[in-house]
Design an enzyme around this catalytic site. Structure first.
Site, PDB file in Angstrom:
ATOM      1  N   HIS A 209     -24.200  30.046  38.413  1.00  0.00           N
ATOM      2  CA  HIS A 209     -25.043  31.212  38.694  1.00  0.00           C
ATOM      3  C   HIS A 209     -25.409  31.357  40.163  1.00  0.00           C
ATOM      4  CE1 HIS A 209     -28.059  28.000  38.518  1.00  0.00           C
ATOM      5  NE2 HIS A 209     -28.841  28.793  39.225  1.00  0.00           N
TER       6      HIS A 209
HETATM    7  C1  UD1 Z   1     -33.199  31.686  40.875  1.00  0.00           C
HETATM    8  C2  UD1 Z   1     -33.377  30.670  42.005  1.00  0.00           C
HETATM    9  C3  UD1 Z   1     -32.366  29.566  41.859  1.00  0.00           C
HETATM   10  C4  UD1 Z   1     -32.436  28.955  40.491  1.00  0.00           C
HETATM   11  C5  UD1 Z   1     -32.334  30.006  39.411  1.00  0.00           C
HETATM   12  C6  UD1 Z   1     -32.606  29.379  38.090  1.00  0.00           C
HETATM   13  C7  UD1 Z   1     -34.135  31.595  44.152  1.00  0.00           C
HETATM   14  C8  UD1 Z   1     -33.728  31.917  45.535  1.00  0.00           C
HETATM   15  N1  UD1 Z   1     -33.136  31.296  43.305  1.00  0.00           N
HETATM   16  O1  UD1 Z   1     -31.912  32.262  41.012  1.00  0.00           O
HETATM   17  O2  UD1 Z   1     -32.655  28.557  42.818  1.00  0.00           O
HETATM   18  O3  UD1 Z   1     -31.366  28.059  40.340  1.00  0.00           O
HETATM   19  O4  UD1 Z   1     -33.329  31.020  39.628  1.00  0.00           O
HETATM   20  O5  UD1 Z   1     -32.021  30.052  37.032  1.00  0.00           O
HETATM   21  O6  UD1 Z   1     -35.294  31.607  43.832  1.00  0.00           O
HETATM   22  N2  UD1 Z   1     -32.038  38.567  36.412  1.00  0.00           N
HETATM   23  C9  UD1 Z   1     -32.172  39.048  35.132  1.00  0.00           C
HETATM   24  N3  UD1 Z   1     -33.226  38.598  34.386  1.00  0.00           N
HETATM   25  C10 UD1 Z   1     -34.137  37.730  34.854  1.00  0.00           C
HETATM   26  C11 UD1 Z   1     -33.995  37.246  36.173  1.00  0.00           C
HETATM   27  C12 UD1 Z   1     -32.930  37.681  36.929  1.00  0.00           C
HETATM   28  O7  UD1 Z   1     -31.383  39.842  34.658  1.00  0.00           O
HETATM   29  O8  UD1 Z   1     -35.056  37.338  34.102  1.00  0.00           O
HETATM   30  C13 UD1 Z   1     -30.891  39.014  37.231  1.00  0.00           C
HETATM   31  C14 UD1 Z   1     -31.238  40.192  38.140  1.00  0.00           C
HETATM   32  O9  UD1 Z   1     -30.111  41.004  38.237  1.00  0.00           O
HETATM   33  C15 UD1 Z   1     -31.481  39.500  39.463  1.00  0.00           C
HETATM   34  C16 UD1 Z   1     -30.520  38.329  39.427  1.00  0.00           C
HETATM   35  O10 UD1 Z   1     -30.477  37.945  38.062  1.00  0.00           O
HETATM   36  O11 UD1 Z   1     -31.251  40.346  40.557  1.00  0.00           O
HETATM   37  C17 UD1 Z   1     -30.953  37.161  40.290  1.00  0.00           C
HETATM   38  O12 UD1 Z   1     -32.264  36.728  39.931  1.00  0.00           O
HETATM   39  P1  UD1 Z   1     -33.174  35.899  40.956  1.00  0.00           P
HETATM   40  O13 UD1 Z   1     -34.426  35.493  40.287  1.00  0.00           O
HETATM   41  O14 UD1 Z   1     -33.309  36.630  42.237  1.00  0.00           O
HETATM   42  O15 UD1 Z   1     -32.316  34.634  41.286  1.00  0.00           O
HETATM   43  P2  UD1 Z   1     -31.553  33.635  40.318  1.00  0.00           P
HETATM   44  O16 UD1 Z   1     -30.094  33.838  40.493  1.00  0.00           O
HETATM   45  O17 UD1 Z   1     -32.120  33.726  38.953  1.00  0.00           O
HETATM   46  N1  UDP Z   2     -30.500  25.653  30.739  1.00  0.00           N
HETATM   47  C1  UDP Z   2     -30.825  26.192  29.501  1.00  0.00           C
HETATM   48  N2  UDP Z   2     -29.969  27.101  28.944  1.00  0.00           N
HETATM   49  C2  UDP Z   2     -28.816  27.489  29.548  1.00  0.00           C
HETATM   50  C3  UDP Z   2     -28.496  26.928  30.819  1.00  0.00           C
HETATM   51  C4  UDP Z   2     -29.365  26.019  31.393  1.00  0.00           C
HETATM   52  O1  UDP Z   2     -31.854  25.844  28.919  1.00  0.00           O
HETATM   53  O2  UDP Z   2     -28.090  28.303  28.991  1.00  0.00           O
HETATM   54  C5  UDP Z   2     -31.438  24.692  31.353  1.00  0.00           C
HETATM   55  C6  UDP Z   2     -30.846  23.347  31.690  1.00  0.00           C
HETATM   56  O3  UDP Z   2     -31.017  22.462  30.600  1.00  0.00           O
HETATM   57  C7  UDP Z   2     -31.630  22.905  32.914  1.00  0.00           C
HETATM   58  C8  UDP Z   2     -32.092  24.190  33.532  1.00  0.00           C
HETATM   59  O4  UDP Z   2     -31.833  25.229  32.594  1.00  0.00           O
HETATM   60  O5  UDP Z   2     -32.776  22.151  32.557  1.00  0.00           O
HETATM   61  C9  UDP Z   2     -31.343  24.447  34.800  1.00  0.00           C
HETATM   62  O6  UDP Z   2     -31.687  25.698  35.278  1.00  0.00           O
HETATM   63  P1  UDP Z   2     -30.774  26.551  36.214  1.00  0.00           P
HETATM   64  O7  UDP Z   2     -29.379  26.067  36.160  1.00  0.00           O
HETATM   65  O8  UDP Z   2     -31.034  27.961  35.871  1.00  0.00           O
HETATM   66  O9  UDP Z   2     -31.431  26.310  37.646  1.00  0.00           O
HETATM   67  P2  UDP Z   2     -31.277  25.161  38.740  1.00  0.00           P
HETATM   68  O10 UDP Z   2     -31.527  23.854  38.089  1.00  0.00           O
HETATM   69  O11 UDP Z   2     -29.906  25.300  39.309  1.00  0.00           O
HETATM   70  O12 UDP Z   2     -32.290  25.525  39.756  1.00  0.00           O
END
Ligand code: UD1
Ligand code: UDP
Length: 372
Positions: A209
């Site tokens: 992601h």
């Molecule tokens: C964020 C964190 C990342 C973390 C991830 C966990 C930052 C800079 N990044 O990335 O470190 O690993 O969360 O999963 O804070 N969106 C949805 N639904 C939601 C949230 C997001 O559809 O509930 C979509 C939107 O199109 C949005 C995109 O995902 O623009 C990115 O979401 P954002 O929260 O900005 O960053 P993540 O990729 O989720």
């Molecule tokens: N995770 C989850 N469901 C999924 C994918 C990930 O519950 O479909 C959990 C996973 O077990 C881990 C956490 O989400 O604890 C990791 O989050 P993510 O990869 O979104 O963020 P990051 O750790 O890279 O910041």
């Protein structure tokens, strides 16, 4: 539990923060520590948000600021503007933030301007990759914090190398607490393998992601091609619970997902743990997943050029493979069947250690039986 004059305020907003703060929040409840939960609303889709509150038995947030998605500056700035009045009114002794997201940074910056102390859980991680927003968020948060909870000695040494020595504890990572608690329940209750028609040891589990991977169509395609080739070589199935960001990119780029990769919606935590535990191989760009696979004994290939989870490389549970399909295939060849390492992230009592230190800081007595 919200209280009139909370000792703690947790500020967070994304899936990994919910998962890794859950042991702390439940521990605070058990100890009768007053706290508020301030949810920035960075994650809001049910499968990234509510599902975790329900499954991890987290209290309703005291506030949900509903900031949602946006450009990094706008998202972080909006969070700061919305967090400030709430924290000012609550005036907690300590604000607790976790990890490296924009919610983490917003909570940190806001706290610096107020009277409360700032505690950073998962302090001292560094990838050295300044192109990732998370690296800035963790460096800035560490340098703003009064209490720093480093998961490992390596993280503590990193902080020391940057001149941060006071207020640092090595606690282990709360992900171990969450995994140890969750994995048995997952084994008993989750129907994920049956539901997805998977055999234990018969599949690759993929998560990807990161913006650097999924916002670039060529890189995203190359990663998928490498994983598909690796899965076919080992005669494995492959499931990809895709973060909404990745799902959206697959659609907008019109990427054809190669066999045998199956894109599915994000899984809840217990189902995801069940899938991780029984996978032949996990391929990921997630931070938390690199840690969990080290704990669960599942080999991992990380589709990045660097990692702030260097401990997993050192113990041999994880290999870096970037995005080149040949490298991914080669890394998978090395890792399928690997095992036998000792997990580096602690004994599952990180939350208790952190809460002991927080209670000390705010001057509460810590009854001896808390650790049990
Ligand atoms: C964020 C964190 C990342 C973390 C991830 C966990 C930052 C800079 N990044 O990335 O470190 O690993 O969360 O999963 O804070 N969106 C949805 N639904 C939601 C949230 C997001 O559809 O509930 C979509 C939107 O199109 C949005 C995109 O995902 O623009 C990115 O979401 P954002 O929260 O900005 O960053 P993540 O990729 O989720
Ligand atoms: N995770 C989850 N469901 C999924 C994918 C990930 O519950 O479909 C959990 C996973 O077990 C881990 C956490 O989400 O604890 C990791 O989050 P993510 O990869 O979104 O963020 P990051 O750790 O890279 O910041």
């Amino acid at each position: 539990m919200a209280s009139e004059d909370p000792a703690l305020a947790f500020v967070f907003g994304t899936r990994p923060e919910f998962i890794k703060c859950a042991p702390l929040i439940r521990g605070a409840e058990r100890r009768g520590i007053g706290f508020e939960v301030i949810h920035t609303g960075q994650h809001y889709s049910r499968e990234l948000d509510e599902v975790f509150f329900e499954q991890l038995d987290l209290p309703e947030p005291t506030y949900n600021l509903e900031i949602g998605s946006g450009s990094p500056g706008h998202q972080t700035g909006s969070m700061i503007a919305a967090i400030e009045p709430v924290l000012s009114a609550a005036d907690p002794a300590v604000v607790v933030v976790h990890g490296d997201t924009n919610s983490t940074l917003a909570g940190s910056v806001t706290t610096c301007k107020l009277e409360s102390s700032l505690a950073h859980v998962e302090a001292g991680l560094r990838s050295g990759d300044r192109s990732m927003p998370e690296e800035h968020n963790r460096v800035l948060t560490d340098h703003a914090s009064d209490l720093l909870f480093a998961p490992t000695d390596r993280a503590r040494d990193q902080l020391a190398a940057e001149g941060i020595e006071a207020g640092v504890w090595v606690t282990g990572n709360t992900i171990v607490d969450a995994v140890l608690e969750g994995r048995e329940i997952a084994a008993e209750r989750s129907d994920a393998l049956d539901r997805l028609g998977l055999e234990p040891g018969g599949y690759v589990l993929l998560t990807a992601h990161r913006g650097a991977n999924v916002d670039d169509p060529d890189r995203f395609r190359a990663i998928l091609e490498g994983i598909a080739r690796a899965a076919r070589e080992h005669d494995l199935d492959c499931v990809y619970p895709a973060h909404p960001r990745s799902g959206m990119r697959l659609r907008t780029f019109g990427i054809e997902v190669p066999d045998p990769i199956r894109v599915i919606p994000p899984e809840d935590f217990l189902s995801f743990l069940a899938l991780e535990s029984e996978a032949a191989l996990v391929v990921t760009d997630s931070g938390g997943v690199q840690e969990e696979t080290a704990v669960l004994g599942t080999p991992c290939v990380t589709v990045r050029e660097n990692t702030e989870r260097q401990e997993t490389i050192e113990i041999g549970s994880n290999r870096l493979a970037g995005s080149d399909p040949d490298r991914i295939v080669a890394a998978a060849r090395e890792m399928v069947g690997a095992g036998g390492w000792e997990a580096p992230y602690g004994d599952g009592r990180a939350a208790e250690r952190i809460l002991d230190a927080l209670e000390d800081h705010i001057g509460r007595d810590t009854p001896e039986d808390h650790a049990g």
